[in-house]
Design a protein around this motif. Sequence first.
Motif, PDB file in Angstrom:
ATOM      1  N   MET A  96      57.606  46.747  11.449  1.00 58.42           N
ATOM      2  CA  MET A  96      58.844  47.399  11.883  1.00 58.42           C
ATOM      3  C   MET A  96      58.635  48.106  13.217  1.00 58.42           C
ATOM      4  O   MET A  96      59.500  48.075  14.099  1.00 58.42           O
ATOM      5  CB  MET A  96      59.314  48.386  10.824  1.00 58.42           C
ATOM      6  N   LEU A  97      57.480  48.735  13.389  1.00 57.89           N
ATOM      7  CA  LEU A  97      57.191  49.405  14.658  1.00 57.89           C
ATOM      8  C   LEU A  97      57.138  48.402  15.804  1.00 57.89           C
ATOM      9  O   LEU A  97      57.641  48.666  16.900  1.00 57.89           O
ATOM     10  CB  LEU A  97      55.854  50.141  14.577  1.00 57.89           C
ATOM     11  N   ALA A  98      56.538  47.255  15.541  1.00 52.75           N
ATOM     12  CA  ALA A  98      56.315  46.278  16.616  1.00 52.75           C
ATOM     13  C   ALA A  98      57.515  45.387  16.886  1.00 52.75           C
ATOM     14  O   ALA A  98      57.781  45.043  18.040  1.00 52.75           O
ATOM     15  CB  ALA A  98      55.090  45.415  16.282  1.00 52.75           C
ATOM     16  N   HIS A  99      58.240  44.997  15.818  1.00 55.47           N
ATOM     17  CA  HIS A  99      59.281  43.985  15.984  1.00 55.47           C
ATOM     18  C   HIS A  99      60.644  44.374  15.426  1.00 55.47           C
ATOM     19  O   HIS A  99      61.597  43.614  15.563  1.00 55.47           O
ATOM     20  CB  HIS A  99      58.848  42.670  15.331  1.00 55.47           C
ATOM     21  N   VAL A 141      63.935  46.776  20.423  1.00 55.87           N
ATOM     22  CA  VAL A 141      62.830  47.030  19.513  1.00 55.87           C
ATOM     23  C   VAL A 141      62.160  48.337  19.908  1.00 55.87           C
ATOM     24  O   VAL A 141      61.942  48.615  21.084  1.00 55.87           O
ATOM     25  CB  VAL A 141      61.811  45.867  19.557  1.00 55.87           C
ATOM     26  N   TRP A 142      61.812  49.135  18.898  1.00 56.38           N
ATOM     27  CA  TRP A 142      61.274  50.455  19.178  1.00 56.38           C
ATOM     28  C   TRP A 142      59.991  50.386  19.988  1.00 56.38           C
ATOM     29  O   TRP A 142      59.678  51.281  20.767  1.00 56.38           O
ATOM     30  CB  TRP A 142      61.031  51.176  17.850  1.00 56.38           C
ATOM     31  N   LEU A 143      59.220  49.293  19.835  1.00 52.77           N
ATOM     32  CA  LEU A 143      57.974  49.158  20.580  1.00 52.77           C
ATOM     33  C   LEU A 143      58.229  49.126  22.076  1.00 52.77           C
ATOM     34  O   LEU A 143      57.349  49.445  22.867  1.00 52.77           O
ATOM     35  CB  LEU A 143      57.233  47.897  20.133  1.00 52.77           C
ATOM     36  N   LEU A 151      57.651  55.868  23.045  1.00 49.79           N
ATOM     37  CA  LEU A 151      57.473  56.525  21.750  1.00 49.79           C
ATOM     38  C   LEU A 151      57.000  55.527  20.699  1.00 49.79           C
ATOM     39  O   LEU A 151      56.101  55.812  19.915  1.00 49.79           O
ATOM     40  CB  LEU A 151      58.791  57.170  21.307  1.00 49.79           C
ATOM     41  N   GLY A 152      57.606  54.340  20.693  1.00 49.30           N
ATOM     42  CA  GLY A 152      57.211  53.330  19.726  1.00 49.30           C
ATOM     43  C   GLY A 152      55.779  52.870  19.915  1.00 49.30           C
ATOM     44  O   GLY A 152      55.039  52.684  18.953  1.00 49.30           O
ATOM     45  N   ARG A 153      55.374  52.663  21.153  1.00 48.46           N
ATOM     46  CA  ARG A 153      54.002  52.222  21.421  1.00 48.46           C
ATOM     47  C   ARG A 153      52.997  53.292  21.010  1.00 48.46           C
ATOM     48  O   ARG A 153      51.940  52.985  20.463  1.00 48.46           O
ATOM     49  CB  ARG A 153      53.847  51.877  22.907  1.00 48.46           C
TER      50      ARG A 153
END
Length: 273
Positions: A93-96, A2-4, A8-10
């Motif tokens: 989408m960012l989180a999961h 997951v990107w988070l 970068l995702g966070r």
Amino acid sequence: MVWLDSGLGRRELAQFLRSRRERINPEQVGLPVGPRRRTAGLRREEVAVLAGLSPTWYCYLEQGRKIRPSSEVLDSLARVLLLSEDERRYMHMLAHGQVAEPQPLDTGFPPEDIIRQLVRTTGIGQYPVYALNLSADVIAWNHATTEWYADFGALDPAERNMVRWMFTDPTARIRFADWESDAQDIVARLRTVPARRPHDARLARLVVEMKRLSAEFRLWWEEHDVIEQRSRLRTLCHPTLGNRTMRLVVVYPSDTDSYMVAYHLPAGPNDTL
């Protein structure tokens, strides 16, 4: 991954939350605006209280700390920050890496009408084009579909379902050169839907009905084989046109994720339409 889970995702989620918080006028969420207020938009503490969160925890989230908000927390933040459905989906989408309980997008045009027009305007050739919902109900089809599959318009509306037709109509076993392989494939594809739509009552009724009507469906459903939608070759048999191998490609229109359109293309790059 997951990107988070990446820095970068966070950071992206933190910046997005901050930008949405700063655009909200306190009066929009029922908060008074005093003469000494200098903060643009809402304060972090206000967002936290309105969303039912710890102010410290929400502060960590906006700082890009390594924490993972639940889907329920994200939806609570979406409510407080007055997010659109597109923004809510983006945050999920960012989180999961996926959208929880996607809501229909308001395009001003009913999604089913869009799907019907898509089939009508693109299905003018000799290859089948048909549209399904996630429970495999056939909602639109072109003339080639009636030739290679069945005349769904002649069926009772309750029977216009690709899974039901494949397992209960003897014609289906004639139309597929390798019926067993294609039938197992469609069951495995259908198996992926409950993970995305766990509360889909129509799908639940279909599965119960098919397990009652077909021992083969019941056996393959219980085997829990899963196949995501991807292109595959399918050989269909026509009483006068003979056998033809086509490439089945399923696409999802951007305005809705509740419907799909199945296109049949030439099997190889040198084949022609």
